[in-house]
Write a protein that holds these residues in place. Structure first.
Motif, short mmCIF file in Angstrom:
data_model
loop_
_atom_site.label_atom_id
_atom_site.label_comp_id
_atom_site.label_asym_id
_atom_site.label_seq_id
_atom_site.Cartn_x
_atom_site.Cartn_y
_atom_site.Cartn_z
N UNK A 75 0.83 -1.20 0.00
CA UNK A 75 0.00 0.00 0.00
C UNK A 75 0.87 1.26 0.00
N UNK A 76 0.54 2.20 -0.91
CA UNK A 76 1.30 3.43 -0.97
C UNK A 76 0.51 4.68 -0.68
N UNK A 77 -0.84 4.61 -0.79
CA UNK A 77 -1.66 5.81 -0.66
C UNK A 77 -3.11 5.37 -0.53
N UNK A 78 -3.93 6.17 0.12
CA UNK A 78 -5.39 5.92 0.15
C UNK A 78 -6.08 7.21 -0.27
N UNK A 79 -7.25 7.05 -0.90
CA UNK A 79 -7.93 8.22 -1.42
C UNK A 79 -9.43 8.12 -1.19
N UNK A 80 -10.00 9.20 -0.68
CA UNK A 80 -11.44 9.33 -0.53
C UNK A 80 -11.99 10.07 -1.74
N UNK A 81 -12.94 9.45 -2.43
CA UNK A 81 -13.63 10.10 -3.55
C UNK A 81 -15.06 10.40 -3.09
N UNK A 82 -15.42 11.67 -3.07
CA UNK A 82 -16.69 12.07 -2.46
C UNK A 82 -17.19 13.39 -3.04
N UNK A 83 -18.48 13.63 -2.91
CA UNK A 83 -19.05 14.94 -3.24
C UNK A 83 -19.04 15.85 -2.00
N UNK A 84 -18.94 15.24 -0.83
CA UNK A 84 -19.02 16.00 0.44
C UNK A 84 -17.62 16.45 0.86
N UNK A 85 -17.00 17.23 0.01
CA UNK A 85 -15.62 17.65 0.26
C UNK A 85 -15.50 18.49 1.52
N UNK A 86 -16.31 19.51 1.65
CA UNK A 86 -16.20 20.41 2.81
C UNK A 86 -16.58 19.68 4.10
N UNK A 87 -17.59 18.86 4.05
CA UNK A 87 -18.01 18.10 5.23
C UNK A 87 -16.90 17.14 5.66
N UNK A 88 -16.24 16.51 4.69
CA UNK A 88 -15.16 15.56 5.00
C UNK A 88 -13.98 16.25 5.66
N UNK A 89 -13.71 17.49 5.26
CA UNK A 89 -12.60 18.24 5.85
C UNK A 89 -12.83 18.51 7.32
N UNK B 99 -9.98 11.68 13.70
CA UNK B 99 -8.61 11.16 13.76
C UNK B 99 -7.54 12.20 14.06
N UNK B 100 -7.89 13.47 14.02
CA UNK B 100 -6.88 14.50 14.22
C UNK B 100 -6.01 14.74 13.00
N UNK B 101 -6.50 14.40 11.83
CA UNK B 101 -5.71 14.58 10.61
C UNK B 101 -5.48 16.05 10.29
N UNK B 102 -4.36 16.32 9.64
CA UNK B 102 -4.15 17.63 9.05
C UNK B 102 -4.74 17.62 7.64
N UNK B 103 -5.10 18.79 7.16
CA UNK B 103 -5.70 18.94 5.83
C UNK B 103 -4.89 19.96 5.05
N UNK B 104 -4.32 19.52 3.95
CA UNK B 104 -3.55 20.41 3.08
C UNK B 104 -4.31 20.55 1.77
N UNK B 105 -4.80 21.75 1.51
CA UNK B 105 -5.64 21.99 0.33
C UNK B 105 -4.79 22.62 -0.77
N UNK B 106 -4.71 21.93 -1.92
CA UNK B 106 -4.02 22.48 -3.08
C UNK B 106 -5.01 22.96 -4.12
N UNK B 107 -4.50 23.39 -5.25
CA UNK B 107 -5.37 23.89 -6.31
C UNK B 107 -6.27 22.79 -6.87
N UNK B 108 -5.72 21.57 -6.93
CA UNK B 108 -6.44 20.47 -7.57
C UNK B 108 -6.80 19.33 -6.63
#
Length: 254
Positions: free
Chosen positions: A139-153, A160-169
């Motif tokens: 395993x190298x990476x996991x990805x959430x694919x969702x329409x609820x982007x803001x809610x997920x953030x 879990x206490x995750x950090x969120x780094x938002x890029x352009x894409x």
């Protein structure tokens, strides 16, 4: 920097639930060079572990419910599965399978975020989960694919206490400055009734050759090998039973 060692809150295991365990074992063994170790205990329900050499890297189980789809699932490490399940509920998610013991291996629960993306919680005892990460065949990476982007953030950092780094894409998840996954916006690229989901990416030495090999073994190439701006070369595949997963090139060792 990516997370490659056991870390609370980070992915610790991925598991394939499939309608055809025999075919799946053959496919992934051929594709990634995995070795299959079946659990002979009747109460294990046909569970099998994929190993790379002697290192466990993923699990496999037959479908447990008639309506259950063939799919990969992601488990995140916790020191207390019950407390984490309670956090999921408090943050607006749902507990689909209450925390329970898995032999002497650990404590396990299945939950969903507020939008319905399913994932698991793993509280290790004798089994920590994957023994390799971000090496070819693991395993190298996991990805959430969702329409609820803001809610997920809001949801996942709360649980879990995750950090969120938002890029352009793209949005990336991390812990203490180290990333382990990201989030993609479904937007209009998926059918309106397509549910959100978590997907694993496995690291490989050569994305093009692995995708070609997967196709020769009967898989579908959903996203051909692609160079991601400021990211790795990757592809998205679907095995013959319908489980979707990604592959990306291994990052060079510093």
């Amino acid at each position: 920097m990516k997370i490659t060692t056991p870390t609370v809150g980070a992915p610790c295991w991925v598991q394939l639930s499939t309608v055809d365990p025999v075919a799946a074992k053959s496919f992934y063994a051929e594709l990634f060079g995995w070795r299959v170790e079946d659990d002979p205990r009747p109460e294990a329900g046909g569970y099998a572990t994929f190993l790379l050499g002697e290192a466990p890297v993923a699990g496999l189980t037959p479908l447990q419910q008639p309506e259950q789809p063939t799919s990969w699932s992601v488990s995140f490490a916790t020191t207390d599965a019950d407390a984490s399940a309670a956090k999921v509920s408090a943050a607006g998610g749902r507990v689909l399978l209450e925390p329970s013991e898995v032999f002497d291996l650990g404590r396990f629960a299945v939950v969903a975020d507020p939008a319905g993306a399913v994932f698991s919680l793993w509280q290790p005892r004798s089994f920590n989960g994957q023994a390799l990460a971000d090496e070819a065949g693991s395993l190298g990476w996991v990805e959430l694919t969702t329409r609820a982007v803001h809610q997920s953030k809001e949801f996942y950092p709360r649980v879990f206490g995750w950090s969120v780094t938002v890029g352009e894409m793209y949005t990336q998840w991390g812990i203490d400055g180290r990333d382990f996954g990201g989030m993609a916006d479904m937007a209009d690229q998926f059918p309106a009734d397509a549910p959100p989901y978590w997907m694993p990416y496995f690291a490989v030495a050569d994305v093009d050759r692995t995708a070609e090999r997967a196709a020769a073994l009967g898989a579908s190439v959903l996203l051909p090998p692609t160079d991601v701006p400021d990211g790795p070369r990757l592809a998205v595949l679907k095995d013959q039973q319908g489980a979707v997963f990604g592959i990306h090139v291994t990052e060079p060792t510093p």
